[in-house]
Design an enzyme around this catalytic site. Structure first.
Site, short mmCIF file in Angstrom:
data_model
loop_
_atom_site.label_atom_id
_atom_site.label_comp_id
_atom_site.label_asym_id
_atom_site.label_seq_id
_atom_site.Cartn_x
_atom_site.Cartn_y
_atom_site.Cartn_z
CD GLU A 1 -2.09 -10.56 2.86
OE1 GLU A 1 -2.19 -9.46 3.40
OE2 GLU A 1 -1.42 -10.75 1.80
CB THR B 1 -0.93 0.01 1.22
OG1 THR B 1 -1.72 -1.18 1.21
CG2 THR B 1 -1.86 1.21 1.19
#
Length: 381
Positions: free
Chosen positions: A244, A126
């Site tokens: 994940e 991110t």
């Protein structure tokens, strides 16, 4: 659970739980206040064989199946989301990238000390201007001889402040069409010239979890730190995101279970209008609704864990679990806080922390909206 976990799994859980009873539960509130999990605790996990259980024995791990990673995640989450967040990410999200795509030299350099807790890892996707749209990242790395010159910023990075090495998602070919074909993964280590940490981020919840900013200003990264091949980074990310997102689904499932238990204990003790709150029909209906959804979530996430262990591709199903269980846990948090009344808003009650910790699960590792996009694409093929 019997069809998923063997006697060996349960022995692992029992041993881990015994360690956490001694080394984590008594100190967790202090870690939340200090906003840090001490490195000594990582070392204790490593010394006792609880970190990175899936890593191969040749690199110091135990070479175990995902069921052991699931147990690690569940037991850490029972202590608190702030504890589970960084450790689960290091143990079963970052290290699989190294083992799957790293060279033999890279594996020997990073995996053994990741298993012992001497090294802590992070993955940096991110950016301030790019979250869900990975193809839109602006961090670039250009090759100059034996080095990559890395420039850009990353934010909301779990373990970002304390990580010893970070798998950085960057563009080695900014002109690539489509853009995702220009994405690569570089491993940046502490001490790399031009690499510095930004501020430690002040979050609503998960206070003990280390979340920070990373800054790369002409950072000089050895070319040997390229993970896998140039231009294949996006494919590597997509391959590992299944695990994940399954881990996040497991985390929020445990949160929902923990909040329901806290609330049942509370309503059986608390009295109003001369009766236990548990005796009111509204309370019973709320508990019944939550228990039903939580049980559905547990059944589903266990079935997906079994399929994942068997090596099945469950991208669609994991996306379903990740969004639905995280949103369900948010509903449970709200209802449980309400049933606690004014006491639920007090920090001395555990439900207040759990309530603060849960909303971000619908955002990180892919937002609810992104999960629905993935599911729609899968079912409309």
């Amino acid at each position: 659970m019997g069809c998923l976990f063997t006697e060996e799994h349960e022995m692992f859980r029992k041993s881990l739980r015994k360690m956490l009873d001694k080394e984590a539960y008594p100190y967790f509130e202090e870690w939340e206040r200090k906003r840090d999990v001490p490195r000594a605790f990582w070392h204790k996990l490593g010394e006792n064989g609880f970190l990175c259980p899936m890593v191969s024995e040749e690199y110091g791990g135990l070479g175990l199946d995902f069921g052991y990673s699931m147990i690690l995640t569940e037991e850490l989450e029972h202590v608190g989301a702030g504890l589970a967040s960084g450790i689960a990410l290091h143990s079963d999200i970052v290290t699989p990238y190294i083992e799957a795509y790293g060279t033999e030299e890279q594996k020997q350099r990073w995996l053994p000390k990741s298993v012992t807790g001497e090294l802590v890892s992070a993955v940096a996707m991110t950016e301030p201007g790019a979250g869900s749209d990975l193809a839109g990242i602006g961090t670039t790395a250009r090759r100059e001889g034996d080095y990559y010159i890395l420039n850009g910023e990353k934010t909301f990075i779990t373990n970002g402040v304390n990580a010893d090495y970070v798998v950085v998602v960057c563009k080695t070919d900014p002109q690539a069409k489509p853009a995702y074909k220009g994405i690569s993964l570089l491993v940046v280590e502490t001490g790399t010239p031009g690499f510095k940490r930004g501020k430690k981020l002040d979050k609503i919840g998960m206070h003990s979890a280390d979340t920070g900013e990373l800054i790369f200003e002409d950072a000089k990264v050895p070319a040997e730190n390229l993970l896998g091949e140039e231009g294949k980074g996006f494919y590597y990310l997509m391959d590992k995101l299944q695990q994940e997102r399954l881990i996040v689904a497991i985390e929020v499932q445990v949160e929902a279970e923990a909040m329901l238990k806290l609330t049942m204990d509370y309503v059986k003790e608390r009295k109003a209008f001369g009766s236990r709150i548990a005796d009111f029909q509204n309370t019973q209906f709320k508990l019944a609704e939550m228990a039903t959804e939580i049980d559905i979530g547990r059944t589903y996430v266990n079935s997906l864990a079994a399929k994942h262990i068997a090596g099945e591709e469950i991208v669609k199903e994991v996306s379903m679990a990740k969004w639905w269980i995280s949103e369900m846990a948010k509903r449970v948090a709200s209802e449980c806080l309400q049933l606690h009344g004014g006491y639920g808003y007090m920090e001395e009650y555990e439900i207040a922390r759990r309530y603060r910790d849960i909303p971000v699960a619908a955002i990180y590792a892919g937002t609810t909206e992104i999960m629905k996009n993935i599911i729609a694409k899968q079912i409309l093929k």
